[in-house]
Design a protein around this motif. Structure first.
Motif, short mmCIF file in Angstrom:
data_model
loop_
_atom_site.label_atom_id
_atom_site.label_comp_id
_atom_site.label_asym_id
_atom_site.label_seq_id
_atom_site.Cartn_x
_atom_site.Cartn_y
_atom_site.Cartn_z
N GLY A 25 0.81 -1.22 0.00
CA GLY A 25 0.00 0.00 0.00
C GLY A 25 0.84 1.26 0.00
O GLY A 25 0.56 2.21 -0.73
N ALA A 26 1.90 1.26 0.80
CA ALA A 26 2.78 2.44 0.83
C ALA A 26 3.49 2.62 -0.51
O ALA A 26 3.59 3.74 -1.01
N GLY A 27 3.94 1.53 -1.09
CA GLY A 27 4.60 1.63 -2.40
C GLY A 27 3.65 2.06 -3.49
O GLY A 27 4.01 2.83 -4.38
N LEU A 28 2.42 1.58 -3.42
CA LEU A 28 1.42 1.96 -4.41
C LEU A 28 1.11 3.45 -4.33
O LEU A 28 1.01 4.14 -5.36
N ILE A 29 1.00 3.98 -3.13
CA ILE A 29 0.76 5.41 -2.95
C ILE A 29 1.92 6.21 -3.52
O ILE A 29 1.71 7.22 -4.20
N VAL A 30 3.14 5.78 -3.26
CA VAL A 30 4.31 6.49 -3.79
C VAL A 30 4.30 6.48 -5.31
O VAL A 30 4.53 7.50 -5.96
N ILE A 31 4.02 5.32 -5.89
CA ILE A 31 4.02 5.22 -7.36
C ILE A 31 2.94 6.10 -7.96
O ILE A 31 3.16 6.78 -8.97
N ALA A 36 6.58 11.03 -12.25
CA ALA A 36 7.52 10.26 -13.08
C ALA A 36 7.26 8.76 -12.96
O ALA A 36 7.36 8.02 -13.93
N LEU A 37 6.93 8.31 -11.75
CA LEU A 37 6.63 6.89 -11.56
C LEU A 37 5.24 6.53 -12.07
O LEU A 37 5.00 5.43 -12.55
N ASN A 38 4.31 7.48 -11.96
CA ASN A 38 2.95 7.24 -12.42
C ASN A 38 2.92 7.02 -13.93
O ASN A 38 2.14 6.21 -14.42
N ALA A 39 3.77 7.72 -14.65
CA ALA A 39 3.84 7.55 -16.09
C ALA A 39 4.36 6.16 -16.46
O ALA A 39 4.02 5.62 -17.51
N GLN A 40 5.16 5.58 -15.59
CA GLN A 40 5.73 4.24 -15.82
C GLN A 40 5.13 3.21 -14.87
O GLN A 40 5.81 2.27 -14.45
N ALA A 41 3.86 3.35 -14.54
CA ALA A 41 3.24 2.50 -13.52
C ALA A 41 3.24 1.03 -13.91
O ALA A 41 3.41 0.16 -13.05
N ALA A 43 5.44 -0.64 -15.41
CA ALA A 43 6.76 -1.22 -15.13
C ALA A 43 7.10 -1.14 -13.65
O ALA A 43 7.79 -2.01 -13.12
N ALA A 44 6.64 -0.08 -12.99
CA ALA A 44 7.01 0.14 -11.60
C ALA A 44 6.24 -0.77 -10.63
O ALA A 44 6.79 -1.16 -9.60
N LEU A 45 5.00 -1.10 -10.95
CA LEU A 45 4.21 -1.92 -10.03
C LEU A 45 4.78 -3.32 -9.81
O LEU A 45 4.88 -3.75 -8.66
N PRO A 46 5.16 -4.07 -10.85
CA PRO A 46 5.75 -5.39 -10.57
C PRO A 46 7.05 -5.32 -9.77
O PRO A 46 7.30 -6.17 -8.91
N VAL A 47 7.84 -4.30 -10.03
CA VAL A 47 9.08 -4.13 -9.27
C VAL A 47 8.77 -3.84 -7.81
O VAL A 47 9.39 -4.40 -6.90
N MET A 48 7.77 -3.00 -7.58
CA MET A 48 7.38 -2.65 -6.21
C MET A 48 6.82 -3.87 -5.48
O MET A 48 7.06 -4.05 -4.29
N ILE A 49 6.09 -4.72 -6.18
CA ILE A 49 5.55 -5.93 -5.57
C ILE A 49 6.68 -6.86 -5.13
O ILE A 49 6.66 -7.40 -4.01
N LEU A 50 7.67 -7.05 -5.97
CA LEU A 50 8.81 -7.89 -5.61
C LEU A 50 9.60 -7.31 -4.45
O LEU A 50 10.04 -8.05 -3.55
N ILE A 51 9.78 -6.01 -4.45
CA ILE A 51 10.50 -5.37 -3.36
C ILE A 51 9.73 -5.51 -2.05
O ILE A 51 10.32 -5.78 -0.99
N SER A 52 8.41 -5.36 -2.09
CA SER A 52 7.63 -5.48 -0.86
C SER A 52 7.68 -6.91 -0.31
O SER A 52 7.74 -7.10 0.90
N PHE A 53 7.68 -7.93 -1.18
CA PHE A 53 7.84 -9.31 -0.72
C PHE A 53 9.21 -9.51 -0.08
O PHE A 53 9.34 -10.16 0.96
#
Length: 82
Positions: A25-31, A36-41, A43-53
């Protein structure tokens, strides 16, 4: 595997799900809030999911012993005196 390790692993796995949800949830809010991250969401979401795990596992392993009653029973006198 000892009983203490089994108990800690069980608690850590349950806590890990909650820690992962908070980190996700925190990573999703940041993205979504950073343009800049929202434009690349996509690509950024799968990376954020792996980092959160990856981050959730050591955090939940550190939290698990503190959720056992016997952990705090031995430190009760320190808490009251401190």
């Amino acid at each position: 595997m000892s009983q203490e390790l089994k108990t800690r692993l069980g608690i850590a796995s349950l806590v890990g799900l909650m820690v992962n949800a908070v980190l996700f949830g925190a990573g999703l809010i940041v993205i979504l809030m950073v343009p800049a991250l929202n434009a690349q969401a996509f690509a950024a979401l799968p990376v954020m999911i792996l980092i959160s795990f990856a981050i959730a596992a050591p955090i939940s392993w550190a939290i698990a012993p503190r959720l056992q009653a016997r952990y705090w029973r031995g430190r009760e006198s320190d808490f009251i005196a401190g």
